[in-house]
Design an enzyme around this catalytic site. Sequence first.
Site, PDB file in Angstrom:
ATOM      1  CG  ASP A   1      18.189  -5.210  11.217  1.00 12.79           C
ATOM      2  OD1 ASP A   1      18.201  -5.970  12.195  1.00 12.79           O
ATOM      3  OD2 ASP A   1      18.357  -5.608  10.058  1.00 12.79           O
ATOM      4  CB  SER A   2      22.470  -6.451  12.066  1.00 11.21           C
ATOM      5  OG  SER A   2      21.455  -7.297  11.547  1.00 11.21           O
TER       6      SER A   2
ATOM      7  CE1 TYR B   1      25.610  -5.210  13.802  1.00 15.82           C
ATOM      8  CE2 TYR B   1      23.870  -4.742  15.383  1.00 15.82           C
ATOM      9  CZ  TYR B   1      24.844  -4.300  14.511  1.00 15.82           C
ATOM     10  OH  TYR B   1      25.044  -2.950  14.366  1.00 15.82           O
ATOM     11  N   GLY B   2      24.235 -11.749  14.402  1.00 15.11           N
ATOM     12  CA  GLY B   2      23.739 -12.986  15.018  1.00 15.11           C
ATOM     13  C   GLY B   2      24.806 -13.906  15.569  1.00 15.11           C
TER      14      GLY B   2
ATOM     15  CB  CYS C   1      18.563  -6.010  15.141  1.00 18.33           C
ATOM     16  SG  CYS C   1      19.714  -7.372  15.118  1.00 18.33           S
ATOM     17  CG  ASN C   2      14.345 -10.722  16.592  1.00 18.61           C
ATOM     18  OD1 ASN C   2      13.455 -11.102  17.321  1.00 18.61           O
ATOM     19  ND2 ASN C   2      14.109 -10.237  15.383  1.00 18.61           N
ATOM     20  CB  THR C   3      21.069 -10.330  17.310  1.00 18.87           C
ATOM     21  OG1 THR C   3      20.605 -11.359  16.431  1.00 18.87           O
ATOM     22  CG2 THR C   3      22.310 -10.813  18.020  1.00 18.87           C
TER      23      THR C   3
ATOM     24  CD  GLU D   1      20.775 -10.722   4.076  1.00 22.55           C
ATOM     25  OE1 GLU D   1      21.796 -10.483   3.401  1.00 22.55           O
ATOM     26  OE2 GLU D   1      20.563 -10.222   5.195  1.00 22.55           O
TER      27      GLU D   1
ATOM     28  CB  CYS E   1      15.467 -14.044  13.162  1.00 19.64           C
ATOM     29  SG  CYS E   1      16.698 -13.497  11.959  1.00 19.64           S
ATOM     30  CB  THR E   2      15.000  -8.945  10.982  1.00 17.03           C
ATOM     31  OG1 THR E   2      16.292  -9.514  10.755  1.00 17.03           O
ATOM     32  CG2 THR E   2      15.054  -7.943  12.112  1.00 17.03           C
ATOM     33  CG  HIS E   3      16.749 -12.105   7.572  1.00 16.23           C
ATOM     34  ND1 HIS E   3      17.175 -11.147   8.461  1.00 16.23           N
ATOM     35  CD2 HIS E   3      17.522 -11.963   6.462  1.00 16.23           C
ATOM     36  CE1 HIS E   3      18.167 -10.465   7.910  1.00 16.23           C
ATOM     37  NE2 HIS E   3      18.394 -10.936   6.712  1.00 16.23           N
TER      38      HIS E   3
HETATM   39  N1  DGL Z   1      18.755  -8.801  12.269  1.00 20.35           N
HETATM   40  C1  DGL Z   1      19.234 -10.037  12.862  1.00 20.35           C
HETATM   41  C2  DGL Z   1      18.205 -10.515  13.900  1.00 20.35           C
HETATM   42  O1  DGL Z   1      17.036 -10.190  13.847  1.00 20.35           O
HETATM   43  C3  DGL Z   1      19.479 -11.108  11.811  1.00 20.35           C
HETATM   44  C4  DGL Z   1      20.685 -10.826  10.940  1.00 20.35           C
HETATM   45  C5  DGL Z   1      21.986 -10.776  11.714  1.00 20.35           C
HETATM   46  O2  DGL Z   1      22.468 -11.820  12.189  1.00 20.35           O
HETATM   47  O3  DGL Z   1      22.515  -9.672  11.864  1.00 20.35           O
HETATM   48  O4  DGL Z   1      18.567 -11.209  14.806  1.00 20.35           O
END
Ligand code: DGL
Length: 270
Positions: free
Chosen positions: A10-11, A42-43, A73-75, A152, A184-186
């Site tokens: 993940d990012s 990464y977003g 990571c979704n991105t 966060e 998104c992971t969060h």
């Molecule tokens: N992990 C990223 C996602 O799931 C969210 C955080 C980021 O922008 O890196 O898209």
Amino acid sequence: MNRRPIGVFDSGVGGLTVVHELMRQLPHEALIYFGDTARVPYGNKSPDTVRRYSREILDILLGRDVKLVVVACNTASAHALEELERYAPVPVEGVVRPGARAAVAATRSKNIGVIGTAGTMRSGAYDRAIKAVDPAARVTQRDCPLFVPFVEEGWLDHPATKLVAHEYLDPLRKDGIDTLVLGCTHYPLLKPLLGEVMGPDVRLIDSAEETAAAVSRELARSTLHAPDDAQGRVHFVVSDAPGQFEKVGAAFLGERVRDVETMALGEARG
Ligand code: DGL
């Protein structure tokens, strides 16, 4: 059967929601998690940059002899999954397709909302993945960039988060969606608040749960499951600031994060 670890990346810290689900659903597996805390987020980065970062991390995980890679990571899934699948000698599972399949299975009205980072939304990856499963589905997207810093910060039930959630999501609610993909992971940490904002008639789809289920199916299909006598474990590697990762990570993992290794990416590339 196979005792080699599953690589997850993940990012940063958010992919620990996926690790949490993998630990829950696959208690015998060894996991190696790489969080790119030096270069998060990464977003808001370009697809090329996210693809380059993802390739570097894939190489690190392959260097640790992983049997399967999960792009938590979704991105990164949105921008890089196809390239990683082409390049990797092991199966690669992203979070977008499992989330899309679950959304199509859940919706009754075929009116699906998707939320995620600006990069994930711009890529159109969820829209394509949902329509690949059901071409008649209608997809409404919305990027929600402020959710990541709020989560966060631990503001899971804060009035500011609620205000922003209404701003982002009221149009989707008025649009009549009956299913919302948390792309998104969060966002799984915001489930109670998002449920309140969207109301009881909207199903929330957590990509983390669906992805762990997809990994389980892939392990069974390719007979790569760890044996039942294996004790599950997870090893964490980050590219920067392990202390901060431990501190913030506990909320995502649902337990204490310990023994975090730091690997600067320049070093890793040798
Ligand atoms: N992990 C990223 C996602 O799931 C969210 C955080 C980021 O922008 O890196 O898209």
